[in-house]
Design a protein around this motif. Structure first.
Motif, PDB file in Angstrom:
ATOM      1  N   SER A  94       6.703   1.346 -10.492  1.00 11.09           N
ATOM      2  CA  SER A  94       5.595   0.773  -9.507  1.00 11.09           C
ATOM      3  C   SER A  94       4.411   1.525  -9.296  1.00 11.09           C
ATOM      4  N   TRP A  95       3.338   0.962  -8.718  1.00 10.94           N
ATOM      5  CA  TRP A  95       1.941   1.430  -8.526  1.00 10.94           C
ATOM      6  C   TRP A  95       1.599   1.202  -7.187  1.00 10.94           C
ATOM      7  N   THR A  96       0.774   2.221  -6.570  1.00 11.47           N
ATOM      8  CA  THR A  96       0.406   2.079  -5.352  1.00 11.47           C
ATOM      9  C   THR A  96      -0.915   2.498  -5.117  1.00 11.47           C
ATOM     10  N   THR A  97      -2.097   1.742  -4.573  1.00  8.84           N
ATOM     11  CA  THR A  97      -3.322   2.053  -4.398  1.00  8.84           C
ATOM     12  C   THR A  97      -3.713   2.013  -2.800  1.00  8.84           C
ATOM     13  N   PRO A  98      -3.900   3.003  -2.078  1.00  9.44           N
ATOM     14  CA  PRO A  98      -4.318   2.690  -0.676  1.00  9.44           C
ATOM     15  C   PRO A  98      -5.704   2.643  -0.678  1.00  9.44           C
ATOM     16  N   SER A 136       2.357  -3.706 -16.606  1.00  7.32           N
ATOM     17  CA  SER A 136       2.301  -3.781 -15.047  1.00  7.32           C
ATOM     18  C   SER A 136       1.003  -2.954 -14.566  1.00  7.32           C
ATOM     19  N   ARG A 137       0.723  -1.829 -15.070  1.00  9.17           N
ATOM     20  CA  ARG A 137      -0.398  -1.306 -14.682  1.00  9.17           C
ATOM     21  C   ARG A 137      -1.689  -2.119 -14.762  1.00  9.17           C
ATOM     22  N   LEU A 138      -1.977  -2.828 -15.809  1.00  5.11           N
ATOM     23  CA  LEU A 138      -2.990  -3.749 -16.138  1.00  5.11           C
ATOM     24  C   LEU A 138      -2.691  -4.793 -14.878  1.00  5.11           C
ATOM     25  N   VAL A 139      -1.757  -5.424 -14.502  1.00  2.21           N
ATOM     26  CA  VAL A 139      -1.747  -6.381 -13.529  1.00  2.21           C
ATOM     27  C   VAL A 139      -1.866  -5.717 -12.183  1.00  2.21           C
ATOM     28  N   HIS A 140      -1.720  -4.250 -11.812  1.00  2.00           N
ATOM     29  CA  HIS A 140      -1.921  -3.901 -10.533  1.00  2.00           C
ATOM     30  C   HIS A 140      -3.337  -3.602 -10.497  1.00  2.00           C
ATOM     31  N   GLN A 141      -4.051  -3.148 -11.717  1.00  2.01           N
ATOM     32  CA  GLN A 141      -5.669  -2.870 -11.447  1.00  2.01           C
ATOM     33  C   GLN A 141      -6.264  -4.326 -11.371  1.00  2.01           C
ATOM     34  N   SER A 142      -5.891  -5.358 -11.972  1.00  4.59           N
ATOM     35  CA  SER A 142      -6.297  -6.560 -11.788  1.00  4.59           C
ATOM     36  C   SER A 142      -6.204  -7.150 -10.300  1.00  4.59           C
ATOM     37  N   ALA A 143      -4.964  -6.768  -9.632  1.00 10.79           N
ATOM     38  CA  ALA A 143      -4.960  -7.286  -8.082  1.00 10.79           C
ATOM     39  C   ALA A 143      -5.835  -6.292  -7.467  1.00 10.79           C
ATOM     40  N   VAL A 144      -6.034  -4.837  -7.494  1.00 13.67           N
ATOM     41  CA  VAL A 144      -6.717  -4.263  -6.893  1.00 13.67           C
ATOM     42  C   VAL A 144      -8.106  -4.901  -6.976  1.00 13.67           C
ATOM     43  N   GLU A 145      -8.534  -5.315  -8.103  1.00 11.85           N
ATOM     44  CA  GLU A 145     -10.055  -5.721  -8.261  1.00 11.85           C
ATOM     45  C   GLU A 145     -10.007  -7.172  -7.489  1.00 11.85           C
ATOM     46  N   ALA A 146      -9.059  -7.870  -7.560  1.00 12.23           N
ATOM     47  CA  ALA A 146      -8.999  -9.038  -6.897  1.00 12.23           C
ATOM     48  C   ALA A 146      -9.074  -8.982  -5.388  1.00 12.23           C
ATOM     49  N   VAL A 147      -8.300  -8.091  -4.757  1.00 14.68           N
ATOM     50  CA  VAL A 147      -8.372  -7.629  -3.394  1.00 14.68           C
ATOM     51  C   VAL A 147      -9.890  -7.222  -3.075  1.00 14.68           C
ATOM     52  N   ARG A 148     -10.609  -6.481  -3.874  1.00 17.39           N
ATOM     53  CA  ARG A 148     -11.935  -6.189  -3.653  1.00 17.39           C
ATOM     54  C   ARG A 148     -12.925  -7.275  -3.641  1.00 17.39           C
ATOM     55  N   ALA A 149     -12.515  -8.134  -4.481  1.00 17.37           N
ATOM     56  CA  ALA A 149     -13.412  -9.538  -4.575  1.00 17.37           C
ATOM     57  C   ALA A 149     -13.264 -10.282  -3.591  1.00 17.37           C
ATOM     58  N   GLY A 150     -12.161 -10.132  -2.767  1.00 17.71           N
ATOM     59  CA  GLY A 150     -11.743 -11.084  -1.858  1.00 17.71           C
ATOM     60  C   GLY A 150     -11.959 -12.638  -2.139  1.00 17.71           C
ATOM     61  N   GLY A 151     -12.309 -13.742  -1.197  1.00 17.81           N
ATOM     62  CA  GLY A 151     -12.569 -14.863  -1.489  1.00 17.81           C
ATOM     63  C   GLY A 151     -11.265 -15.770  -1.291  1.00 17.81           C
ATOM     64  N   ALA A 152     -10.121 -15.219  -0.652  1.00 15.09           N
ATOM     65  CA  ALA A 152      -8.994 -15.865   0.006  1.00 15.09           C
ATOM     66  C   ALA A 152      -8.568 -16.837  -1.002  1.00 15.09           C
ATOM     67  N   VAL A 153      -8.379 -16.655  -2.311  1.00 14.47           N
ATOM     68  CA  VAL A 153      -7.947 -17.539  -3.374  1.00 14.47           C
ATOM     69  C   VAL A 153      -6.530 -16.663  -4.032  1.00 14.47           C
ATOM     70  N   ARG A 154      -5.855 -17.594  -4.695  1.00 15.51           N
ATOM     71  CA  ARG A 154      -4.593 -17.188  -5.497  1.00 15.51           C
ATOM     72  C   ARG A 154      -5.035 -16.182  -6.482  1.00 15.51           C
ATOM     73  N   PHE A 155      -4.020 -15.064  -6.681  1.00 13.99           N
ATOM     74  CA  PHE A 155      -4.097 -14.326  -7.679  1.00 13.99           C
ATOM     75  C   PHE A 155      -4.061 -14.730  -8.997  1.00 13.99           C
ATOM     76  N   ALA A 156      -4.971 -14.369  -9.849  1.00 17.36           N
ATOM     77  CA  ALA A 156      -4.899 -14.777 -11.172  1.00 17.36           C
ATOM     78  C   ALA A 156      -4.652 -13.559 -11.978  1.00 17.36           C
TER      79      ALA A 156
END
Length: 97
Positions: free
Chosen positions: A5-9, A69-89
């Motif tokens: 697991s990976w966690t970024t607060p 999974s580390r790449l997926v996690h970093q991509s998810a962090v970037e998606a959260v920062r980008a916002g846009g209320a869209v599905r995670f790609a």
């Protein structure tokens, strides 16, 4: 193989927030958590210490190994920062389940 697991607060959601399966769009300061198990990366967000987690819309994604999974996690962090209320790609090398 053991779960990884990976966690970024402290990740601030961008304009319009981040889309979740259970709660719709969340905004503000979030914690992003990714857990890899048996070929899938499960990505969730929560407020503060994450007493309640909400699956990112588009999660889980196929993920061949813990290192990916580390790449997926970093991509998810970037998606959260980008916002846009869209599905995670997920990253191009990883496909949605």
């Amino acid at each position: 193989m053991e779960p990884t697991s990976w966690t970024t607060p402290g990740v601030f959601a961008g304009h319009d927030g981040v889309l979740t399966e259970q709660a719709g769009a969340l905004s503000g300061e979030l914690t992003v958590h990714t857990e890899w198990q048996e070929g899938r990366a499960h990505v969730a967000v929560g407020y503060g210490d994450g007493e309640e987690w909400y699956a990112l819309a588009g999660s889980p994604v196929a993920c061949p190994d813990p290192r990916s999974s580390r790449l997926v996690h970093q991509s998810a962090v970037e998606a959260v920062r980008a916002g846009g209320a869209v599905r995670f790609a997920p990253p191009p090398i990883i496909s949605a389940v």
